[in-house]
Design a protein around this motif. Structure first.
Motif, PDB file in Angstrom:
ATOM      1  N   GLN A  32      -5.181 -10.394  55.358  1.00 35.97           N
ATOM      2  CA  GLN A  32      -4.732 -10.731  56.752  1.00 35.97           C
ATOM      3  C   GLN A  32      -3.913 -11.916  56.928  1.00 35.97           C
ATOM      4  O   GLN A  32      -4.275 -13.138  56.350  1.00 35.97           O
ATOM      5  CB  GLN A  32      -6.116 -11.113  57.643  1.00 35.97           C
ATOM      6  CG  GLN A  32      -7.328 -10.086  57.654  1.00 35.97           C
ATOM      7  CD  GLN A  32      -8.735 -10.478  58.020  1.00 35.97           C
ATOM      8  OE1 GLN A  32      -8.841 -11.698  58.245  1.00 35.97           O
ATOM      9  NE2 GLN A  32      -9.426  -9.439  58.532  1.00 35.97           N
ATOM     10  N   LYS A  43       0.814 -15.223  65.434  1.00 39.56           N
ATOM     11  CA  LYS A  43       0.415 -13.849  65.559  1.00 39.56           C
ATOM     12  C   LYS A  43      -0.135 -13.390  64.423  1.00 39.56           C
ATOM     13  O   LYS A  43       0.002 -14.075  63.287  1.00 39.56           O
ATOM     14  CB  LYS A  43       1.292 -12.846  65.699  1.00 39.56           C
ATOM     15  CG  LYS A  43       2.478 -13.244  66.846  1.00 39.56           C
ATOM     16  CD  LYS A  43       1.838 -12.884  68.269  1.00 39.56           C
ATOM     17  CE  LYS A  43       2.830 -13.180  69.213  1.00 39.56           C
ATOM     18  NZ  LYS A  43       2.110 -12.921  70.479  1.00 39.56           N
ATOM     19  N   HIS A  44      -0.971 -12.523  64.417  1.00 41.13           N
ATOM     20  CA  HIS A  44      -1.984 -12.015  63.246  1.00 41.13           C
ATOM     21  C   HIS A  44      -1.470 -10.659  62.755  1.00 41.13           C
ATOM     22  O   HIS A  44      -1.181  -9.824  63.717  1.00 41.13           O
ATOM     23  CB  HIS A  44      -3.385 -11.777  63.442  1.00 41.13           C
ATOM     24  CG  HIS A  44      -4.128 -13.223  63.864  1.00 41.13           C
ATOM     25  ND1 HIS A  44      -3.978 -13.565  65.387  1.00 41.13           N
ATOM     26  CD2 HIS A  44      -4.405 -14.276  62.982  1.00 41.13           C
ATOM     27  CE1 HIS A  44      -4.469 -14.895  65.286  1.00 41.13           C
ATOM     28  NE2 HIS A  44      -4.731 -15.359  63.914  1.00 41.13           N
ATOM     29  N   SER A  45      -1.404 -10.267  61.517  1.00 41.70           N
ATOM     30  CA  SER A  45      -1.228  -9.088  60.758  1.00 41.70           C
ATOM     31  C   SER A  45      -1.774  -8.778  59.715  1.00 41.70           C
ATOM     32  O   SER A  45      -2.183  -9.528  58.843  1.00 41.70           O
ATOM     33  CB  SER A  45       0.397  -9.090  60.389  1.00 41.70           C
ATOM     34  OG  SER A  45       0.913  -7.693  59.973  1.00 41.70           O
ATOM     35  N   THR A  67       7.692  -7.513  66.533  1.00 47.84           N
ATOM     36  CA  THR A  67       6.865  -8.368  67.439  1.00 47.84           C
ATOM     37  C   THR A  67       6.455  -7.784  68.896  1.00 47.84           C
ATOM     38  O   THR A  67       5.589  -8.156  69.485  1.00 47.84           O
ATOM     39  CB  THR A  67       7.086  -9.624  67.448  1.00 47.84           C
ATOM     40  OG1 THR A  67       8.410  -9.616  68.180  1.00 47.84           O
ATOM     41  CG2 THR A  67       7.334 -10.483  66.342  1.00 47.84           C
ATOM     42  N   SER A  70       2.012  -2.609  70.344  1.00 47.23           N
ATOM     43  CA  SER A  70       0.905  -2.821  70.883  1.00 47.23           C
ATOM     44  C   SER A  70      -0.045  -3.072  69.639  1.00 47.23           C
ATOM     45  O   SER A  70       0.161  -2.678  68.535  1.00 47.23           O
ATOM     46  CB  SER A  70       0.331  -1.609  71.396  1.00 47.23           C
ATOM     47  OG  SER A  70       1.381  -1.306  72.664  1.00 47.23           O
ATOM     48  N   PRO A  71      -0.969  -4.237  70.007  1.00 44.82           N
ATOM     49  CA  PRO A  71      -1.784  -4.617  68.926  1.00 44.82           C
ATOM     50  C   PRO A  71      -2.581  -3.287  68.542  1.00 44.82           C
ATOM     51  O   PRO A  71      -2.778  -2.457  69.123  1.00 44.82           O
ATOM     52  CB  PRO A  71      -2.682  -5.386  69.827  1.00 44.82           C
ATOM     53  CG  PRO A  71      -2.110  -6.009  71.090  1.00 44.82           C
ATOM     54  CD  PRO A  71      -1.116  -5.027  70.995  1.00 44.82           C
ATOM     55  N   LYS A  72      -2.868  -3.457  67.331  1.00 45.50           N
ATOM     56  CA  LYS A  72      -3.691  -2.135  66.566  1.00 45.50           C
ATOM     57  C   LYS A  72      -5.048  -2.770  66.000  1.00 45.50           C
ATOM     58  O   LYS A  72      -4.858  -3.659  65.164  1.00 45.50           O
ATOM     59  CB  LYS A  72      -2.733  -1.701  65.543  1.00 45.50           C
ATOM     60  CG  LYS A  72      -3.433  -0.288  64.779  1.00 45.50           C
ATOM     61  CD  LYS A  72      -2.424   0.142  63.901  1.00 45.50           C
ATOM     62  CE  LYS A  72      -3.099   1.342  63.097  1.00 45.50           C
ATOM     63  NZ  LYS A  72      -2.331   2.187  62.213  1.00 45.50           N
ATOM     64  N   GLN A  73      -6.097  -2.037  66.337  1.00 48.17           N
ATOM     65  CA  GLN A  73      -7.268  -2.665  65.336  1.00 48.17           C
ATOM     66  C   GLN A  73      -7.260  -1.847  64.207  1.00 48.17           C
ATOM     67  O   GLN A  73      -7.120  -0.739  64.097  1.00 48.17           O
ATOM     68  CB  GLN A  73      -8.411  -2.182  66.338  1.00 48.17           C
ATOM     69  CG  GLN A  73      -9.740  -2.788  65.596  1.00 48.17           C
ATOM     70  CD  GLN A  73     -10.958  -2.837  66.595  1.00 48.17           C
ATOM     71  OE1 GLN A  73     -10.836  -2.478  67.702  1.00 48.17           O
ATOM     72  NE2 GLN A  73     -12.071  -3.337  66.033  1.00 48.17           N
ATOM     73  N   ILE A  78      -7.595  -7.456  64.673  1.00 50.13           N
ATOM     74  CA  ILE A  78      -6.386  -6.898  65.463  1.00 50.13           C
ATOM     75  C   ILE A  78      -5.343  -7.329  64.802  1.00 50.13           C
ATOM     76  O   ILE A  78      -4.842  -8.595  64.840  1.00 50.13           O
ATOM     77  CB  ILE A  78      -6.775  -7.732  66.854  1.00 50.13           C
ATOM     78  CG1 ILE A  78      -7.833  -7.030  67.430  1.00 50.13           C
ATOM     79  CG2 ILE A  78      -5.477  -6.998  67.856  1.00 50.13           C
ATOM     80  CD1 ILE A  78      -8.105  -5.735  67.697  1.00 50.13           C
ATOM     81  N   SER A  79      -4.307  -6.343  64.378  1.00 53.33           N
ATOM     82  CA  SER A  79      -3.067  -6.616  63.960  1.00 53.33           C
ATOM     83  C   SER A  79      -1.996  -6.902  65.137  1.00 53.33           C
ATOM     84  O   SER A  79      -1.984  -5.607  65.927  1.00 53.33           O
ATOM     85  CB  SER A  79      -2.578  -5.631  62.848  1.00 53.33           C
ATOM     86  OG  SER A  79      -1.624  -5.934  61.956  1.00 53.33           O
ATOM     87  N   GLU A  80      -1.244  -7.783  65.481  1.00 53.61           N
ATOM     88  CA  GLU A  80      -0.546  -7.856  66.530  1.00 53.61           C
ATOM     89  C   GLU A  80       0.895  -7.779  66.228  1.00 53.61           C
ATOM     90  O   GLU A  80       1.762  -7.407  66.981  1.00 53.61           O
ATOM     91  CB  GLU A  80      -0.491  -9.448  66.963  1.00 53.61           C
ATOM     92  CG  GLU A  80      -2.050  -9.774  67.601  1.00 53.61           C
ATOM     93  CD  GLU A  80      -2.184 -11.350  67.603  1.00 53.61           C
ATOM     94  OE1 GLU A  80      -2.276 -11.682  69.027  1.00 53.61           O
ATOM     95  OE2 GLU A  80      -2.129 -12.150  67.014  1.00 53.61           O
TER      96      GLU A  80
END
Length: 109
Positions: A32, A43-45, A67, A70-73, A78-80
């Protein structure tokens, strides 16, 4: 073939990895990441790069990420953004990055 206008819709920016955490709930070995995009914020990925990179080698590394997805769970995370890479000969992801320092958040063209 795509037109330049199609390519221009994909927003790729330079960010700096400022935090790396384990992701035990991921199906494949992953980290993460928290990435600083300057004026565009943190942002998180999730990134499946554990086989190639040690956590301490990722800190402060510049990366390129899409960037404007859409965010993905992914599991409980949550990956942004989508951090970009290319597969090596073993099928492992190697990160794309600028080879010189550039401003965080700078757009890739």
């Amino acid at each position: 073939m795509i037109q330049y206008e199609d390519f221009a819709k994909v927003e790729m920016r330079v960010g700096k990895i400022i935090q790396v955490g384990d992701f035990p709930k991921a199906r494949k070995p992953a980290y993460q990441l928290t990435i600083d995009f300057g004026e565009y914020g943190l942002k998180h990925s999730s990134a499946q790069i554990k086989e190639v990179y040690k956590k301490e080698k990722l800190l402060n590394r510049l990366v390129i990420a899409v960037t404007n997805f859409s965010p993905k769970q992914i599991a409980n995370f949550i990956s942004e953004v989508l951090v970009l890479g290319v597969n090596n000969e073993k099928g492992q992801v190697v990160l794309l990055h600028p080879d010189k320092e550039v401003p965080l958040g700078e757009r890739v063209y």
